[in-house]
Design a protein around this motif. Sequence first.
Motif, short mmCIF file in Angstrom:
data_model
loop_
_atom_site.label_atom_id
_atom_site.label_comp_id
_atom_site.label_asym_id
_atom_site.label_seq_id
_atom_site.Cartn_x
_atom_site.Cartn_y
_atom_site.Cartn_z
N UNK A 225 117.49 63.41 2.29
CA UNK A 225 117.01 64.71 1.83
C UNK A 225 115.52 64.69 1.51
N UNK A 226 114.95 63.48 1.36
CA UNK A 226 113.53 63.39 1.02
C UNK A 226 112.80 62.53 2.04
N UNK A 227 111.52 62.84 2.23
CA UNK A 227 110.69 62.11 3.19
C UNK A 227 110.65 60.62 2.86
N UNK B 226 112.86 58.76 1.69
CA UNK B 226 114.11 58.09 2.09
C UNK B 226 114.03 57.59 3.52
N UNK B 227 113.25 58.27 4.34
CA UNK B 227 113.11 57.87 5.75
C UNK B 227 112.45 56.50 5.84
N UNK B 228 111.50 56.24 4.94
CA UNK B 228 110.80 54.95 4.96
C UNK B 228 111.73 53.78 4.65
N UNK B 229 112.84 54.06 4.04
CA UNK B 229 113.79 53.00 3.67
C UNK B 229 114.70 52.59 4.83
N UNK B 230 114.68 53.35 5.91
CA UNK B 230 115.53 53.03 7.06
C UNK B 230 114.99 51.79 7.76
#
Length: 155
Positions: free
Chosen positions: A18-20, A22-26
């Motif tokens: 839901x947050x930008x 969070x994408x970096x954690x992939x």
Amino acid sequence: RLLAICDEWLAPDLEGITRTEDIRKINLKEALDYHRSFELQQQAAALAPERIEVPSGSMIRISYEDNGAQQVLAVRLQECFGWKNTPRVCEGEVSVVMHLLSPGFKPVQITSDLASFWQNAYFDVKKELKRRYPKHVWPDDPENEPPTRGPKRRN
């Protein structure tokens, strides 16, 4: 090509995001590996290894730039004694840029030609480092010296 089929390999990891930030954690490597065959994973590991074994026996991580321009190996200088040539990746096609570090893990030289470094710049670097780190080995012939991981041992 990967962008064109990202809905196949990346979609499962995007669920619940839901947050930008969070994408970096992939973990993109894991996401790709999950959808690649074992043979393709092995081929990628051979072409672009995560780590390189240096002469001291340490397995040092290679840092790959996002744009693919450089592959950097940051390693302490003494662990490279005995290494005559710069390591290469991509089936020997690409030289790794070496960030040679002091015993205190501070950069002292950047080179993509290790043989030239041993012949030319090493002696100036050695003078400085020998003063700062007198307990470490600083040989006159680093290409033929066994590598070390730490200071000289007392007898």
